[in-house]
Design a protein around this motif. Sequence first.
Motif, PDB file in Angstrom:
ATOM      1  N   LEU A  82       0.829  -1.199   0.021  1.00 26.67           N
ATOM      2  CA  LEU A  82      -0.083   0.063   0.026  1.00 26.67           C
ATOM      3  C   LEU A  82       0.891   1.359   0.131  1.00 26.67           C
ATOM      4  O   LEU A  82       0.399   2.245  -0.703  1.00 26.67           O
ATOM      5  CB  LEU A  82      -0.848   0.053   1.103  1.00 26.67           C
ATOM      6  CG  LEU A  82      -2.093  -0.919   1.225  1.00 26.67           C
ATOM      7  CD1 LEU A  82      -2.732  -1.068   2.529  1.00 26.67           C
ATOM      8  CD2 LEU A  82      -3.079  -0.593   0.282  1.00 26.67           C
ATOM      9  N   GLY A  83       2.014   1.157   0.535  1.00 26.97           N
ATOM     10  CA  GLY A  83       2.919   2.219   0.595  1.00 26.97           C
ATOM     11  C   GLY A  83       3.436   2.537  -0.730  1.00 26.97           C
ATOM     12  O   GLY A  83       3.494   3.981  -0.984  1.00 26.97           O
ATOM     13  N   TYR A  84       3.542   1.814  -1.655  1.00 32.61           N
ATOM     14  CA  TYR A  84       3.914   2.004  -2.820  1.00 32.61           C
ATOM     15  C   TYR A  84       3.067   2.490  -3.963  1.00 32.61           C
ATOM     16  O   TYR A  84       3.195   2.388  -5.209  1.00 32.61           O
ATOM     17  CB  TYR A  84       4.813   0.546  -3.553  1.00 32.61           C
ATOM     18  CG  TYR A  84       6.086   0.709  -2.931  1.00 32.61           C
ATOM     19  CD1 TYR A  84       7.088   1.415  -3.373  1.00 32.61           C
ATOM     20  CD2 TYR A  84       6.280  -0.423  -2.137  1.00 32.61           C
ATOM     21  CE1 TYR A  84       8.441   1.096  -3.040  1.00 32.61           C
ATOM     22  CE2 TYR A  84       7.740  -0.376  -1.681  1.00 32.61           C
ATOM     23  CZ  TYR A  84       8.619   0.265  -2.336  1.00 32.61           C
ATOM     24  OH  TYR A  84      10.025   0.132  -1.774  1.00 32.61           O
ATOM     25  N   GLN A  85       1.785   2.458  -3.463  1.00 33.86           N
ATOM     26  CA  GLN A  85       0.502   2.921  -4.330  1.00 33.86           C
ATOM     27  C   GLN A  85       0.723   4.036  -4.961  1.00 33.86           C
ATOM     28  O   GLN A  85      -0.040   4.372  -6.058  1.00 33.86           O
ATOM     29  CB  GLN A  85      -0.826   2.780  -3.391  1.00 33.86           C
ATOM     30  CG  GLN A  85      -2.230   2.886  -4.263  1.00 33.86           C
ATOM     31  CD  GLN A  85      -2.018   1.589  -5.164  1.00 33.86           C
ATOM     32  OE1 GLN A  85      -1.411   0.622  -4.981  1.00 33.86           O
ATOM     33  NE2 GLN A  85      -3.269   1.657  -5.989  1.00 33.86           N
ATOM     34  N   TYR A  86       1.583   5.113  -4.628  1.00 34.20           N
ATOM     35  CA  TYR A  86       1.918   6.236  -5.095  1.00 34.20           C
ATOM     36  C   TYR A  86       2.389   6.116  -6.546  1.00 34.20           C
ATOM     37  O   TYR A  86       2.275   6.991  -7.651  1.00 34.20           O
ATOM     38  CB  TYR A  86       3.025   7.302  -4.448  1.00 34.20           C
ATOM     39  CG  TYR A  86       4.327   6.541  -4.653  1.00 34.20           C
ATOM     40  CD1 TYR A  86       5.071   6.927  -5.594  1.00 34.20           C
ATOM     41  CD2 TYR A  86       4.883   5.690  -3.663  1.00 34.20           C
ATOM     42  CE1 TYR A  86       6.631   6.314  -5.809  1.00 34.20           C
ATOM     43  CE2 TYR A  86       5.964   5.098  -3.788  1.00 34.20           C
ATOM     44  CZ  TYR A  86       6.826   5.277  -4.901  1.00 34.20           C
ATOM     45  OH  TYR A  86       8.047   4.842  -4.923  1.00 34.20           O
ATOM     46  N   PHE A  87       2.964   4.692  -6.978  1.00 29.75           N
ATOM     47  CA  PHE A  87       3.472   4.585  -8.251  1.00 29.75           C
ATOM     48  C   PHE A  87       2.187   4.574  -9.242  1.00 29.75           C
ATOM     49  O   PHE A  87       2.309   4.786 -10.350  1.00 29.75           O
ATOM     50  CB  PHE A  87       4.032   3.113  -8.073  1.00 29.75           C
ATOM     51  CG  PHE A  87       4.423   2.532  -9.257  1.00 29.75           C
ATOM     52  CD1 PHE A  87       5.706   2.947 -10.074  1.00 29.75           C
ATOM     53  CD2 PHE A  87       3.772   1.515 -10.192  1.00 29.75           C
ATOM     54  CE1 PHE A  87       6.071   2.617 -11.396  1.00 29.75           C
ATOM     55  CE2 PHE A  87       4.281   1.108 -11.325  1.00 29.75           C
ATOM     56  CZ  PHE A  87       5.492   1.513 -11.828  1.00 29.75           C
ATOM     57  N   ILE A  88       0.993   3.943  -8.567  1.00 34.56           N
ATOM     58  CA  ILE A  88      -0.318   3.917  -9.532  1.00 34.56           C
ATOM     59  C   ILE A  88      -0.942   5.266  -9.615  1.00 34.56           C
ATOM     60  O   ILE A  88      -1.438   5.821 -10.539  1.00 34.56           O
ATOM     61  CB  ILE A  88      -1.107   3.165  -8.850  1.00 34.56           C
ATOM     62  CG1 ILE A  88      -0.509   1.637  -8.850  1.00 34.56           C
ATOM     63  CG2 ILE A  88      -2.277   2.739  -9.867  1.00 34.56           C
ATOM     64  CD1 ILE A  88      -0.184   1.025 -10.097  1.00 34.56           C
ATOM     65  N   THR A  89      -1.297   6.095  -8.450  1.00 34.34           N
ATOM     66  CA  THR A  89      -1.809   7.239  -8.358  1.00 34.34           C
ATOM     67  C   THR A  89      -1.291   8.676  -8.775  1.00 34.34           C
ATOM     68  O   THR A  89      -1.822   9.637  -9.097  1.00 34.34           O
ATOM     69  CB  THR A  89      -2.570   7.522  -7.050  1.00 34.34           C
ATOM     70  OG1 THR A  89      -1.377   7.623  -5.869  1.00 34.34           O
ATOM     71  CG2 THR A  89      -3.365   6.336  -6.424  1.00 34.34           C
ATOM     72  N   GLY A  90       0.262   8.610  -8.429  1.00 37.62           N
ATOM     73  CA  GLY A  90       1.178   9.703  -8.741  1.00 37.62           C
ATOM     74  C   GLY A  90       1.016  10.638  -7.492  1.00 37.62           C
ATOM     75  O   GLY A  90       1.372  11.843  -7.453  1.00 37.62           O
ATOM     76  N   LYS A  91       0.363  10.010  -6.542  1.00 35.43           N
ATOM     77  CA  LYS A  91      -0.014  11.155  -5.254  1.00 35.43           C
ATOM     78  C   LYS A  91       0.799  10.481  -4.020  1.00 35.43           C
ATOM     79  O   LYS A  91       0.543   9.326  -3.547  1.00 35.43           O
ATOM     80  CB  LYS A  91      -1.311  11.280  -4.970  1.00 35.43           C
ATOM     81  CG  LYS A  91      -2.211  11.913  -5.988  1.00 35.43           C
ATOM     82  CD  LYS A  91      -3.697  11.658  -5.379  1.00 35.43           C
ATOM     83  CE  LYS A  91      -4.645  12.398  -6.725  1.00 35.43           C
ATOM     84  NZ  LYS A  91      -5.923  12.188  -6.346  1.00 35.43           N
TER      85      LYS A  91
END
Length: 472
Positions: free
Chosen positions: A243-252
């Motif tokens: 979940l911490g790496y989810q910025y890779f998907i959202t850009g946020k």
Amino acid sequence: MYKIFIVDDEEYVIKSLIKSIQKIQSGFEVVYTSNNSINAHDAILKTMPDLVFTDIRMPGMNGLELIKSVKEVLPGTIFIVISGYAEFVYAQKAMNYGAIGYCLKPFDDSEITDLLKKAKGMLDMSNSQPEGPDLISLIEEPNDRSGPVINQYFADNGIDISKKVVIAASIGYKQLAFEKNVKHVHIKTGNAKHLYFFQYMGEADIRQLFSEKLHDGIKGIGISGTFNTIGGIKNSIEEATSLGYQYFITGKHSLYFRPQTDNSHIDGLLRKLEKNISNPDIFEVNKTLTEVRTIVANGRLNVKQAMKIYNYFISLSNNLDCEYYGEYIYSIEELCTSFKDVNAMITQLESMLLDASSKKRRDMKDEIKNKYFLKILDYVNLNFHSEISIQSLGKIFSINPSYISQLFRKEVSMTFTDYITKLRVEYACSLLHSTKYTIEDIANKCGYSDYFYFIRVFKKATGVTPGQFRKS
């Protein structure tokens, strides 16, 4: 003693600064210097100093570019800028890039003393995790005594595992700070990865606790579901980290909780890709990729699914009539360092399909192979312990990454990933036998910023864990 690297194109400036640092005796020693910023960049990545003093204006690569480039690979490196009065604006920009301060020429000993104290405080804090059991090894390699030891250590830090516990995984080089009354256990699992264990306090309180922590240097914070047994720790770590790496998907750069969405459509899409592997249809595959872009735009894809999609396409490429030879990616961290974001990943996959339909000529590539492959191999042999990927080699040597991958298969009879792993594991074996470095330090020196991933790779290659190898 902490290590200092000084970069300045004027030799007298370097000598003057060394003299000041030696006079202060602040727990630092100057062990590396360079008057060439480009050479310094490569040397910093190899030697991994604790603190770098760098000039702003230098030929080749200026100080701002040096800070930005090094921070992308070694985010924990501390920078102090050496500045002239006319360069004050640039010094301010450097601080925005992550420098902790600047000292003006000619040097003032009191100014340098204050900066070194600040740097030492930051380094001491990052290394100040209370001594205790090797929790990482106990969690990753459970044994008969691990349960009581883990329970006791958490209890000593105010956390009862038999009640609801939650894990926060922060991705970024800065360690998060909490008020003294916030009981938690902290584990550093990589250069830019930290885990924090808390007694569950409700989602609203967690949001309030972490919302102010999303500052520069933190890309994402993932919050796991709750667990109340030691057996639930490992899966919760994996969930929080993903979940911490989810910025890779959202850009946020944001706080990410377990999504409450239906993944059946994505699972169906993955099954469709898997079916296509043995008998690929370029039109159908391209159509599926368009669906992936829509799912990303709607925020319904997670980073583990993105990695699956990428690896499915690599399998497809082996059966398509194209020149593309990709490398499988085995960890979400590797995925997030190989591409800027998920859209960049999809763009490369689209390029693969375009390559399949256009059939590039081989004769030009044969010329490039004879001319460049030895240089590529030499570069890999010297830099295998740094962040290195097929994509980064493509940029450095201006060659299509898929062709580099093909060259490795042809010339050394193994994939690029297998070749890098071989070099890193051999180096790790050497360090385990000949040094007293901790296993975490050895993982970092071999190019693995994720301790858990290093253990798995090492065991797969040698049949034993690093700890067992050291004892043998």
